[in-house]
Design a protein around this motif. Structure first.
Motif, PDB file in Angstrom:
ATOM      1  N   GLN A 178      87.096  70.186   8.142  1.00  0.00           N
ATOM      2  CA  GLN A 178      88.454  69.649   7.988  1.00  0.00           C
ATOM      3  C   GLN A 178      89.410  70.285   8.999  1.00  0.00           C
ATOM      4  O   GLN A 178      90.576  70.527   8.706  1.00  0.00           O
ATOM      5  N   ALA A 218      91.310  71.549   4.331  1.00  0.00           N
ATOM      6  CA  ALA A 218      90.836  71.865   2.983  1.00  0.00           C
ATOM      7  C   ALA A 218      91.913  72.674   2.267  1.00  0.00           C
ATOM      8  O   ALA A 218      92.600  73.490   2.881  1.00  0.00           O
ATOM      9  N   LEU A 234      83.038  73.476   5.009  1.00  0.00           N
ATOM     10  CA  LEU A 234      84.076  72.524   4.611  1.00  0.00           C
ATOM     11  C   LEU A 234      85.364  72.788   5.387  1.00  0.00           C
ATOM     12  O   LEU A 234      86.008  71.849   5.868  1.00  0.00           O
ATOM     13  N   ILE A 286      88.664  67.070  -0.084  1.00  0.00           N
ATOM     14  CA  ILE A 286      89.069  68.268   0.657  1.00  0.00           C
ATOM     15  C   ILE A 286      89.622  69.353  -0.268  1.00  0.00           C
ATOM     16  O   ILE A 286      90.077  70.386   0.192  1.00  0.00           O
ATOM     17  N   ARG A 287      89.548  69.096  -1.582  1.00  0.00           N
ATOM     18  CA  ARG A 287      89.963  70.094  -2.554  1.00  0.00           C
ATOM     19  C   ARG A 287      88.854  71.144  -2.684  1.00  0.00           C
ATOM     20  O   ARG A 287      87.698  70.808  -2.934  1.00  0.00           O
ATOM     21  N   ILE A 288      89.168  72.417  -2.506  1.00  0.00           N
ATOM     22  CA  ILE A 288      88.157  73.478  -2.547  1.00  0.00           C
ATOM     23  C   ILE A 288      87.726  73.743  -3.984  1.00  0.00           C
ATOM     24  O   ILE A 288      88.548  73.921  -4.874  1.00  0.00           O
ATOM     25  N   GLU A 319      96.745  75.529   2.074  1.00  0.00           N
ATOM     26  CA  GLU A 319      95.708  74.988   2.951  1.00  0.00           C
ATOM     27  C   GLU A 319      94.991  76.125   3.662  1.00  0.00           C
ATOM     28  O   GLU A 319      95.626  77.086   4.117  1.00  0.00           O
TER      29      GLU A 319
END
Length: 315
Positions: free
Chosen positions: A226, A233, A222, A208-210, A243
């Protein structure tokens, strides 16, 4: 038919509810203990509680590989096992024990998206439809012959939460429809085309890391994938976690370095995106709502008081 159900969380709960409401006889339920895993605390309706309410014997296991459980299954004498969202390997001596084997219910359109978190992965990958598949279990995970399958369309603004609600409503008709076919004596089900198969792992923090090198349209999906109650994300701004709760693909095209906080567009703040952003041919990702490290939620246009600087994957 006499049915033993293996299941967990809301998917297992819906499956058990469908079985209890059907003409079939649920003779035992096997479920996992409660978990603190972030994704397993979501959609966590209790299979054990529902079974207990209906006086169905319940067995709690992480893995179904012990002699005591095998003996209990033999004593229950099921015609079939029905599994949905069982999280660990079921050995052959278990899934082949019933007269009709084991029916697994999976929330994807198999053979694609076998494994874990299929709705989230499908949304990120811009699939036009998702669904639920009931298939006979064999030695390869999520690979057995398809008994019944139903699909629903993915809308242009659907989140993973929207897709959960669309597909969870398919569990009852797919499960009971498949059981009715099996009870009728049908055995000629549809083999999966293994050349089209894909298998996905569980989602974790890294997923979930952009990554601002991704194209803006993929990042927008994405963010939708999430959606709450899933973990949002995230990126980092000035060394602190940020976030991204909502975002849209920008109308304009923006050039430069991925991650640059660049331009106010409508209600959003455009972040340069795409590995080839230097060409100036890419759309950016316009963030519209964010949540700060201390839990404050606010419009992105209020959070970013000035343009410039960069969003980064790590502090």
């Amino acid at each position: 038919m006499r049915v033993v159900m293996f299941g967990y969380q809301t998917w297992g709960h819906r499956t058990l509810r469908a079985l209890l409401d059907s003409e079939h006889d649920v003779v035992m339920v096997v479920t996992h203990p409660r978990s603190e895993h972030a994704y397993e605390k979501i959609w966590s309706d209790s299979v054990a509680d529902l079974a207990a309410e209906h006086d169905v014997p319940v067995v709690i296991r992480n893995r179904p590989d012990d002699e005591e459980l095998f003996a209990l299954l033999k004593e229950a004498d099921p015609d079939i096992i029905v599994a949905n969202n069982w999280r660990t390997w079921i050995p052959p001596r278990i899934y082949t024990l019933p007269r009709h084997g084991t029916l697994n219910v999976h929330d994807s359109l198999l053979p694609k998206y076998a494994g874990f978190s299929p709705l989230i992965w499908a949304l990120i990958n811009d699939e036009t439809e998702v669904g639920v598949t009931a298939h006979m279990m064999d030695e390869v995970l999520d690979a057995g012959d398809i008994v019944q399958q139903r699909a629903v369309a993915v809308g242009p603004t659907d989140t993973a939460t929207d897709l959960f609600h669309k597909t969870v409503d398919l569990i009852a008709p797919v499960t009971i429809g498949a059981l009715d076919l099996i009870a009728s004596g049908r055995t000629d089900f549809t083999p999966q085309d293994r050349s089209r198969a894909s298998f996905f792992h569980k989602r974790a923090e890294e997923d979930i890391r952009i990554d601002w090198n991704w194209p803006a349209d993929v990042l927008e999906r994405l963010v939708r994938a999430q959606s709450a109650p899933y973990p949002a994300a995230f990126t980092h701004h000035r060394g602190k976690r940020l976030e991204v709760l909502s975002a849209v693909v920008s109308t304009g095209r923006y050039g430069g370095t991925p991650g640059r906080v660049f331009y106010r567009e409508g209600d959003g703040v455009v972040i340069v995106a795409g590995a080839d952003a230097r060409t100036g041919r890419n759309h950016g990702l316009a963030l519209t709502r964010v949540r700060t490290e201390d839990g404050r939620e606010l419009p992105a246009a209020e959070y970013f008081t000035s343009m410039g600087g960069y969003l980064t994957g790590r502090p």
